[in-house]
Scaffold this active site. Sequence first.
Site, PDB file in Angstrom:
ATOM      1  N   ASN A 273      16.323  35.710  70.765  1.00  0.00           N
ATOM      2  CA  ASN A 273      15.504  35.651  70.478  1.00  0.00           C
ATOM      3  C   ASN A 273      14.926  35.307  69.249  1.00  0.00           C
ATOM      4  O   ASN A 273      15.479  36.147  68.198  1.00  0.00           O
ATOM      5  CB  ASN A 273      15.550  37.678  70.869  1.00  0.00           C
ATOM      6  CG  ASN A 273      14.586  38.192  69.753  1.00  0.00           C
ATOM      7  OD1 ASN A 273      13.611  37.790  69.880  1.00  0.00           O
ATOM      8  ND2 ASN A 273      14.399  39.604  69.446  1.00  0.00           N
ATOM      9  N   TRP A 274      13.159  34.976  69.034  1.00  0.00           N
ATOM     10  CA  TRP A 274      13.131  34.572  68.539  1.00  0.00           C
ATOM     11  C   TRP A 274      12.146  35.754  67.348  1.00  0.00           C
ATOM     12  O   TRP A 274      12.123  34.548  65.956  1.00  0.00           O
ATOM     13  CB  TRP A 274      12.257  32.993  68.735  1.00  0.00           C
ATOM     14  CG  TRP A 274      12.802  32.159  69.494  1.00  0.00           C
ATOM     15  CD1 TRP A 274      14.337  31.407  69.128  1.00  0.00           C
ATOM     16  CD2 TRP A 274      12.814  30.803  70.155  1.00  0.00           C
ATOM     17  NE1 TRP A 274      14.660  30.124  69.440  1.00  0.00           N
ATOM     18  CE2 TRP A 274      13.166  29.986  69.772  1.00  0.00           C
ATOM     19  CE3 TRP A 274      11.258  29.784  69.720  1.00  0.00           C
ATOM     20  CZ2 TRP A 274      13.008  28.796  70.782  1.00  0.00           C
ATOM     21  CZ3 TRP A 274      11.082  28.642  70.950  1.00  0.00           C
ATOM     22  CH2 TRP A 274      12.435  28.291  70.915  1.00  0.00           C
ATOM     23  N   LYS A 275      12.255  36.751  67.887  1.00  0.00           N
ATOM     24  CA  LYS A 275      11.383  37.591  66.793  1.00  0.00           C
ATOM     25  C   LYS A 275       9.942  36.918  66.571  1.00  0.00           C
ATOM     26  O   LYS A 275       9.662  36.111  66.674  1.00  0.00           O
ATOM     27  CB  LYS A 275      12.744  38.131  65.911  1.00  0.00           C
ATOM     28  CG  LYS A 275      13.428  38.608  66.064  1.00  0.00           C
ATOM     29  CD  LYS A 275      14.187  39.039  65.325  1.00  0.00           C
ATOM     30  CE  LYS A 275      16.348  39.326  66.108  1.00  0.00           C
ATOM     31  NZ  LYS A 275      16.375  40.327  65.004  1.00  0.00           N
TER      32      LYS A 275
ATOM     33  N   HIS B 226      13.186  46.249  72.579  1.00  0.00           N
ATOM     34  CA  HIS B 226      14.051  46.554  71.098  1.00  0.00           C
ATOM     35  C   HIS B 226      13.988  46.895  69.978  1.00  0.00           C
ATOM     36  O   HIS B 226      13.189  47.645  69.559  1.00  0.00           O
ATOM     37  CB  HIS B 226      14.227  44.635  70.855  1.00  0.00           C
ATOM     38  CG  HIS B 226      14.481  43.674  69.573  1.00  0.00           C
ATOM     39  ND1 HIS B 226      14.658  44.221  68.364  1.00  0.00           N
ATOM     40  CD2 HIS B 226      14.859  43.412  69.787  1.00  0.00           C
ATOM     41  CE1 HIS B 226      16.085  43.276  67.657  1.00  0.00           C
ATOM     42  NE2 HIS B 226      15.819  42.925  68.816  1.00  0.00           N
TER      43      HIS B 226
ATOM     44  N   GLU C 236      13.659  46.494  66.844  1.00  0.00           N
ATOM     45  CA  GLU C 236      12.650  46.470  65.639  1.00  0.00           C
ATOM     46  C   GLU C 236      11.417  46.938  67.078  1.00  0.00           C
ATOM     47  O   GLU C 236      10.521  47.389  65.709  1.00  0.00           O
ATOM     48  CB  GLU C 236      12.439  44.852  65.625  1.00  0.00           C
ATOM     49  CG  GLU C 236      13.814  44.897  64.855  1.00  0.00           C
ATOM     50  CD  GLU C 236      14.203  43.307  65.563  1.00  0.00           C
ATOM     51  OE1 GLU C 236      13.051  42.506  65.623  1.00  0.00           O
ATOM     52  OE2 GLU C 236      15.254  43.209  64.597  1.00  0.00           O
TER      53      GLU C 236
ATOM     54  N   GLU D 116      23.017  46.024  71.625  1.00  0.00           N
ATOM     55  CA  GLU D 116      22.796  45.714  69.958  1.00  0.00           C
ATOM     56  C   GLU D 116      22.281  46.908  68.907  1.00  0.00           C
ATOM     57  O   GLU D 116      21.533  47.653  68.893  1.00  0.00           O
ATOM     58  CB  GLU D 116      20.741  45.267  70.458  1.00  0.00           C
ATOM     59  CG  GLU D 116      20.792  44.032  70.727  1.00  0.00           C
ATOM     60  CD  GLU D 116      20.019  43.029  70.122  1.00  0.00           C
ATOM     61  OE1 GLU D 116      20.391  41.519  70.428  1.00  0.00           O
ATOM     62  OE2 GLU D 116      18.308  43.598  70.055  1.00  0.00           O
TER      63      GLU D 116
ATOM     64  N   GLY E 176      21.140  41.118  62.260  1.00  0.00           N
ATOM     65  CA  GLY E 176      20.772  40.676  60.887  1.00  0.00           C
ATOM     66  C   GLY E 176      21.223  40.812  59.952  1.00  0.00           C
ATOM     67  O   GLY E 176      20.956  40.414  58.676  1.00  0.00           O
TER      68      GLY E 176
ATOM     69  N   SER F 287      24.533  39.494  65.203  1.00  0.00           N
ATOM     70  CA  SER F 287      25.054  38.742  64.215  1.00  0.00           C
ATOM     71  C   SER F 287      26.017  37.665  65.021  1.00  0.00           C
ATOM     72  O   SER F 287      27.164  37.415  64.622  1.00  0.00           O
ATOM     73  CB  SER F 287      25.727  39.317  62.666  1.00  0.00           C
ATOM     74  OG  SER F 287      24.912  40.248  62.337  1.00  0.00           O
TER      75      SER F 287
ATOM     76  N   GLY G 111      19.581  36.579  67.953  1.00  0.00           N
ATOM     77  CA  GLY G 111      18.185  36.079  66.647  1.00  0.00           C
ATOM     78  C   GLY G 111      18.711  34.608  66.200  1.00  0.00           C
ATOM     79  O   GLY G 111      18.360  33.698  66.516  1.00  0.00           O
ATOM     80  N   GLY G 112      19.241  34.954  65.179  1.00  0.00           N
ATOM     81  CA  GLY G 112      18.959  34.372  63.809  1.00  0.00           C
ATOM     82  C   GLY G 112      19.615  33.091  64.414  1.00  0.00           C
ATOM     83  O   GLY G 112      18.699  32.015  63.791  1.00  0.00           O
TER      84      GLY G 112
HETATM   85  P1  13P Z   1      21.004  38.928  65.162  1.00  0.00           P
HETATM   86  O1  13P Z   1      21.030  37.989  65.681  1.00  0.00           O
HETATM   87  O2  13P Z   1      19.726  37.663  64.064  1.00  0.00           O
HETATM   88  O3  13P Z   1      21.329  39.416  64.298  1.00  0.00           O
HETATM   89  O4  13P Z   1      19.514  39.490  66.267  1.00  0.00           O
HETATM   90  C1  13P Z   1      20.057  39.943  66.951  1.00  0.00           C
HETATM   91  C2  13P Z   1      18.565  40.782  67.390  1.00  0.00           C
HETATM   92  O5  13P Z   1      17.840  41.654  67.304  1.00  0.00           O
HETATM   93  C3  13P Z   1      18.813  39.707  68.435  1.00  0.00           C
HETATM   94  O6  13P Z   1      17.688  40.321  69.634  1.00  0.00           O
END
Ligand code: 13P
Length: 251
Positions: free
Chosen positions: A9-11, A96, A98, A168, A174, A213, A234-235
Site C-alpha cells: 500500500n503506497w499511500k 483503511h 487512515e 491492521e 508506520g 510494520s 506500507g513503508g
Molecule cells: P506500514 O507497513 O508502513 O506500517 O503500513 C501498514 C499499512 O497501513 C498498510 O496498509
Amino acid sequence: MRRKLLLGNWKMNKTSAEAKQFALDTKELVELASKNNIDIGVAPTYLSLAAVKENADKRMIVAAQNCHFKESGAFTGEISIPMLLEFGIDWVLIGHSERRAYDNETNLKCHDKIQALLANNMVPVYCVGETLAEFDAGRTKEVVSRQIKEGLEGFSAEQVKRLVVAYEPVWSIGTGKNASTEIAQDVCGFIRELLREQFGAVADEIRILYGGSVKPENIKAYLSCPDIDGGLVGGASLKRESYEGLLTNIL
Ligand code: 13P
C-alpha cells in the site's frame, strides 16, 4: 488451499514517473512470485494506477486505495468503479484506518463500497483493526467484530469468496511497533471464526492479511501463522529492494 498474497500500500507516495519505474523494475519479481504461486501487487495513488498497470508484468495486482460506491454524480474529488474498470483496475482497498481516521470512513460506508465492488465482480480488500486506546482497553475483538459484521452484512457466501480481509492494528501502522505473531494470529483466527459464523464454510477460502510494520525480517513469521495468508505492507513496499526482500522471504 489459499494462495499467499503480498500487497503493497503506497499511500500518498510516488509520482507517476516513480511508480512507472517501480513497475518496470519489478517485472521479474512478479514472475518469481507467479512461479511460486504467490499473488503480488501494489496499491498506488489514483494518478499512478494507469502507469503501473501499463508497465508492470500483467500478473501484478494493481489496486486502488479507495473508490466511491455510486457510479457517477456530484461527488467532488471522488472516483467511481466504472472509472477504475476503464483502466483494468479491479482490486480496491476499503476502510483503511487512515481513511477511517481522516475521512470519516464508517463501517456502513465501507459496506456500501464493498457491495458495489462485489456487484462488479471486483476484489475488495476490507481493512479492519483497533486503535491503541481500544487495544489498551482490551476491546480489540469487540471493535473488529463490529467492523466485520457491519461491513459485510447481508452478503452471500458466493459473493464473499472473492473478498480479502486485512487486519491492521492501528497502533502498529508506520510505528515500527508490529503486533506479535501471537496477537496477529489470535485476531486473524477470530476474524475467520466470525466469517464462518456469518458465511459458513467459505470462510476457509477467504484470505486474511496482517498489516502493520511488516518488513522483510518479520514477514515469514506472520505467514507461518495458520490464519494469516499474506501481508498488507506500507513503508517496506516502497523500495524495490525491500519489496524483493518481502517476497523472497516467503517463497
Ligand atoms: P506500514 O507497513 O508502513 O506500517 O503500513 C501498514 C499499512 O497501513 C498498510 O496498509
